[in-house]
Write a protein that holds these residues in place. Structure first.
Motif, PDB file in Angstrom:
ATOM      1  N   VAL A 173       0.902  -1.159  -0.266  1.00  0.00           N
ATOM      2  CA  VAL A 173      -0.008  -0.197   0.007  1.00  0.00           C
ATOM      3  C   VAL A 173       0.901   1.254  -0.049  1.00  0.00           C
ATOM      4  O   VAL A 173       0.617   2.055  -0.694  1.00  0.00           O
ATOM      5  CB  VAL A 173      -0.960   0.163   1.359  1.00  0.00           C
ATOM      6  N   LEU A 174       1.976   1.231   0.574  1.00  0.00           N
ATOM      7  CA  LEU A 174       2.685   2.439   0.902  1.00  0.00           C
ATOM      8  C   LEU A 174       3.497   2.694  -0.055  1.00  0.00           C
ATOM      9  O   LEU A 174       3.910   3.837  -0.574  1.00  0.00           O
ATOM     10  CB  LEU A 174       3.376   2.525   2.227  1.00  0.00           C
ATOM     11  N   VAL A 175       4.031   1.677  -0.810  1.00  0.00           N
ATOM     12  CA  VAL A 175       4.849   1.564  -2.114  1.00  0.00           C
ATOM     13  C   VAL A 175       4.030   2.571  -3.116  1.00  0.00           C
ATOM     14  O   VAL A 175       4.359   3.330  -3.700  1.00  0.00           O
ATOM     15  CB  VAL A 175       5.261   0.400  -2.692  1.00  0.00           C
ATOM     16  N   GLU A 176       2.800   2.097  -3.335  1.00  0.00           N
ATOM     17  CA  GLU A 176       1.730   2.975  -4.055  1.00  0.00           C
ATOM     18  C   GLU A 176       1.591   4.135  -3.759  1.00  0.00           C
ATOM     19  O   GLU A 176       1.505   5.142  -4.670  1.00  0.00           O
ATOM     20  CB  GLU A 176       0.550   2.178  -4.404  1.00  0.00           C
ATOM     21  N   ALA A 177       1.261   4.398  -2.284  1.00  0.00           N
ATOM     22  CA  ALA A 177       1.155   5.789  -1.851  1.00  0.00           C
ATOM     23  C   ALA A 177       2.405   6.889  -2.181  1.00  0.00           C
ATOM     24  O   ALA A 177       2.141   8.026  -2.604  1.00  0.00           O
ATOM     25  CB  ALA A 177       0.572   5.749  -0.367  1.00  0.00           C
ATOM     26  N   ILE A 178       3.406   6.144  -1.744  1.00  0.00           N
ATOM     27  CA  ILE A 178       4.796   7.174  -2.072  1.00  0.00           C
ATOM     28  C   ILE A 178       4.866   7.403  -3.495  1.00  0.00           C
ATOM     29  O   ILE A 178       5.341   8.241  -3.911  1.00  0.00           O
ATOM     30  CB  ILE A 178       5.919   6.450  -1.330  1.00  0.00           C
ATOM     31  N   ASN A 179       4.738   6.249  -4.359  1.00  0.00           N
ATOM     32  CA  ASN A 179       4.910   6.644  -5.735  1.00  0.00           C
ATOM     33  C   ASN A 179       3.817   7.603  -6.264  1.00  0.00           C
ATOM     34  O   ASN A 179       4.175   8.471  -7.027  1.00  0.00           O
ATOM     35  CB  ASN A 179       4.689   5.403  -6.372  1.00  0.00           C
ATOM     36  N   ARG A 180       2.605   7.598  -5.702  1.00  0.00           N
ATOM     37  CA  ARG A 180       1.580   8.450  -6.371  1.00  0.00           C
ATOM     38  C   ARG A 180       2.423  10.102  -5.928  1.00  0.00           C
ATOM     39  O   ARG A 180       2.128  10.918  -6.797  1.00  0.00           O
ATOM     40  CB  ARG A 180       0.149   8.343  -5.696  1.00  0.00           C
ATOM     41  N   ARG A 181       2.905  10.302  -4.591  1.00  0.00           N
ATOM     42  CA  ARG A 181       3.373  11.423  -4.245  1.00  0.00           C
ATOM     43  C   ARG A 181       4.451  11.776  -4.916  1.00  0.00           C
ATOM     44  O   ARG A 181       4.703  13.152  -5.311  1.00  0.00           O
ATOM     45  CB  ARG A 181       3.425  11.406  -2.723  1.00  0.00           C
ATOM     46  N   SER A 182       5.265  11.107  -5.473  1.00  0.00           N
ATOM     47  CA  SER A 182       6.500  11.344  -5.893  1.00  0.00           C
ATOM     48  C   SER A 182       6.812  11.074  -7.262  1.00  0.00           C
ATOM     49  O   SER A 182       7.848  11.218  -7.759  1.00  0.00           O
ATOM     50  CB  SER A 182       7.583  10.770  -5.217  1.00  0.00           C
ATOM     51  N   ALA A 183       5.523  11.033  -8.143  1.00  0.00           N
ATOM     52  CA  ALA A 183       5.602  10.510  -9.495  1.00  0.00           C
ATOM     53  C   ALA A 183       6.216  11.819 -10.311  1.00  0.00           C
ATOM     54  O   ALA A 183       7.114  11.658 -11.126  1.00  0.00           O
ATOM     55  CB  ALA A 183       4.087  10.560 -10.079  1.00  0.00           C
ATOM     56  N   PRO A 184       6.108  13.058 -10.027  1.00  0.00           N
ATOM     57  CA  PRO A 184       6.688  14.165 -10.687  1.00  0.00           C
ATOM     58  C   PRO A 184       8.257  13.925 -10.955  1.00  0.00           C
ATOM     59  O   PRO A 184       8.756  14.479 -11.541  1.00  0.00           O
ATOM     60  CB  PRO A 184       6.310  15.624 -10.049  1.00  0.00           C
ATOM     61  N   SER A 185       8.801  13.504  -9.840  1.00  0.00           N
ATOM     62  CA  SER A 185      10.296  13.547  -9.457  1.00  0.00           C
ATOM     63  C   SER A 185      11.055  12.553 -10.641  1.00  0.00           C
ATOM     64  O   SER A 185      12.317  12.281 -10.443  1.00  0.00           O
ATOM     65  CB  SER A 185      10.747  13.392  -8.307  1.00  0.00           C
ATOM     66  N   VAL A 186      10.179  11.766 -11.222  1.00  0.00           N
ATOM     67  CA  VAL A 186      10.750  10.750 -12.295  1.00  0.00           C
ATOM     68  C   VAL A 186      11.805  11.217 -13.261  1.00  0.00           C
ATOM     69  O   VAL A 186      12.897  10.746 -13.557  1.00  0.00           O
ATOM     70  CB  VAL A 186       9.749   9.779 -12.849  1.00  0.00           C
ATOM     71  N   ASP A 187      11.375  12.519 -13.971  1.00  0.00           N
ATOM     72  CA  ASP A 187      12.018  13.010 -14.973  1.00  0.00           C
ATOM     73  C   ASP A 187      13.301  13.531 -14.605  1.00  0.00           C
ATOM     74  O   ASP A 187      13.559  14.172 -13.626  1.00  0.00           O
ATOM     75  CB  ASP A 187      11.177  14.045 -15.545  1.00  0.00           C
ATOM     76  N   PHE A 188      14.495  13.194 -15.265  1.00  0.00           N
ATOM     77  CA  PHE A 188      15.865  13.425 -15.133  1.00  0.00           C
ATOM     78  C   PHE A 188      16.125  14.769 -15.914  1.00  0.00           C
ATOM     79  O   PHE A 188      15.866  14.798 -17.018  1.00  0.00           O
ATOM     80  CB  PHE A 188      16.780  12.583 -15.325  1.00  0.00           C
TER      81      PHE A 188
END
Lengths: 199, 199, 199, 199
Positions: free
Chosen positions: D61-76
């Motif tokens: 659950v928390l992996v998905e929750a964290i991912n949702r919050r941090s999605a914008p930071s994927v781009d380099f």
DNA sequence: TCTTAAGCGAGACGGTACGTCACGTCTTCTG
DNA sequence: CAGAAGACGTGACGTACCGTCTCGCTTAAGA
């Protein structure tokens, strides 16, 4: 009937029968308590909602299912000999109480101890019709002088059937057909010691 | 006793009593079926595991709790008049069956229909000790010629108590103390019409 | 040591060792998370209280147990060639990280993420002594001009070991001894493209 | 995604989001280890079963929750200067590792040490997408001659991020943004003492 | 040498959380 | 548009461990 809603519009007879069949089958296989509504629905190929639409509880489904199976046994015989007729009927009950199917009945009565609606359904659908049949037979016997004129019929009906139900529900001993004679002898002749009297 | 483990090493008597008290209280307030093991544990200030450690099921807890409360009623009176003694004892049972507490007993018997261990506990702990008391009283009466010599005592015990349990469990009618006389009259004198006989 | 109480009066050395052995054995067999304190106590033939008396948590027990097993590896070699010495030590670590026992270490570090006391014990007992050994070796190398004079030693230690721990804890790829050279080459020569320089 | 079941038929989007929000909130308030699945369900106004239906574990659950919050930071980022771009991204990571929220991430990684499925979810969902972004940036830099042609890119990515994770997970020291430069200097220039070279 | 206080094995205790099951209602899609 | 399929909120289940406690018993210290 108590377990039926007022207006069975659109009711699918196919689903209706499938539910009753599935319920009996599963209870026979694994017992009433271990049979869930979900399982009945799955077995019947029916939506759970369809069950809840037509019956208030799992117990009510089984009251109807049991009743459908046992409908023929409602009629009380009348050969003229009330002792023999009672004996016939009680032996039939005793034999049923010995079968595996009776434990579904037993468990449903058990569930009804915590479910007044189910208790009422059992009375209305299963018990009272048979009690009435017995009562009517006893009435005729009383009019014909085969049993005491001052005995209350309701008391007699209960006195006769209660020992069978007592053994079924309390598990004191199995209800064999042979014991029916023991009960009837006691009930007809009473406990009091007596001067030899013609039978 | 059937509901007791073999070796109660270090068993906390305080918790033991608190569990029985809490179980009875909650069942009285909201019924056996609506009383969860969690709730009993909470009410008793006890861990759930402590309940499961000493009893196999919620029903077993209540069998012991009911037994503790009703222990005094095991003794069967003996005034010399077996009819009067049976009457006394049956009236006591009938009165208990009219109380609110009896519905806990009723529901526990209901639960036992799907729980053989609980059924056995009820028999061993609650029913059989009282049945034995009754049986011993009937034996004396039989030796004294107050009841027929050829009657099987086990049949008589059941014939007497069964109607009370039947009404309790099937809900046909409440068990009033007055009905005790109706039952006893039938049981003592039998159904057969008769030439006037001295009481 | 951080995991030891101040005054081990009367402490049973037999129990002490049995607990450490049992803990390691069970973690190896079924993993740290599936190993309960109850199970360690049972396996060690020891009362649970004895464990809680001397260690604050299951993790602390395993920190000490792991430390006992790996005590010999604290010393850092010094052959004069710092590259070769680092390589030796890192290969040893990489090999350990490939063994089954390392997953106990891995899980203990995992548990320490939610247990600051355990985290501190890991640092004090397992990590820092080895880090200090590495640091002292690097200091000598720096004095001898084998590594840059302006590099912070703590940064270097971490730069060297971090990739191994990263692979262990993040599971990106296994830590094979061969990769040690890849890491060391990068760390020694840097990322910058360069004119050919003598090794 | 690894944490998603194959066929989310009829999944309630409202519940889905409420669960992720509740999980993050509770972990922030009291930590991942002290947050029970019950509590998440209660906070989200959702049945526990709904959580277990869609996720294999609390960690997932928390992996998905964290991912949702941090999605914008994927781009380099790619400004042309690989050193500066790496610095930017690492500073962002270092800053995140200093926040309170990062300890949820830290604890989830900890839990994953005993839960291979969670470990895989972390890799697939959180780590690898960012690693790939970094790797692609390094590829371009390598093609442009900004970093050595013979360096393995996967080794470089790990060499850069590992020290940050090492400090996060081993708790040696906090990860301040200033330290990013220390790491990058070492990584770019290497350990070897050198004749002065132009930056 | 004999107390006596501790450590000890064993395991019951009050708790918390687990993951599952079934309930009875609600929602979605399909025939 | 009725019904199967099954997701939903709810709540109880019985189990596993937690860390503390209460037992007798053994054991080593110091009087």
């Amino acid at each position: 009937m108590a377990t039926e809603p007022a207006n069975p519009r659109y009711r699918s007879e196919r689903s209706h029968q499938a539910i009753l069949d599935a319920a009996l089958k599963l209870c026979l296989e694994q017992g009433f308590a271990r049979t869930s509504v979900d399982a009945i629905a799955r077995e019947a190929g029916v939506g759970k909602q369809t069950i809840y639409r037509w019956w208030p509880s799992k117990a009510a489904v089984l009251v109807e299912a049991i009743n459908r199976r046992s409908a023929p046994s409602v009629d009380f015989p009348d050969t003229g000999d009330v002792y023999a007729d009672l004996r016939d009927q009680m032996v039939a009950v005793a034999k049923f109480f010995q079968t595996t199917q009776s434990s579904t009945y037993r468990e449903v009565i058990g569930a009804a101890q915590s479910d007044p609606a189910a208790a009422q359904a059992i009375l209305d659908t299963l018990v009272n019709p048979r009690v009435q049949g017995c009562r009517r037979r006893l009435e005729r016997a009383q009019r014909q002088g085969q049993i005491r004129a001052d005995a209350a019929l309701d008391d007699i009906v209960e006195l006769i059937y209660a020992p069978l139900y007592y053994r079924l529900l309390m598990g004191t001993r199995p209800t064999t057909p042979e014991q029916v004679d023991d009960i009837l002898n006691l009930v007809f002749d009473g406990l009091r010691p007596r001067t030899p009297s013609p039978r």
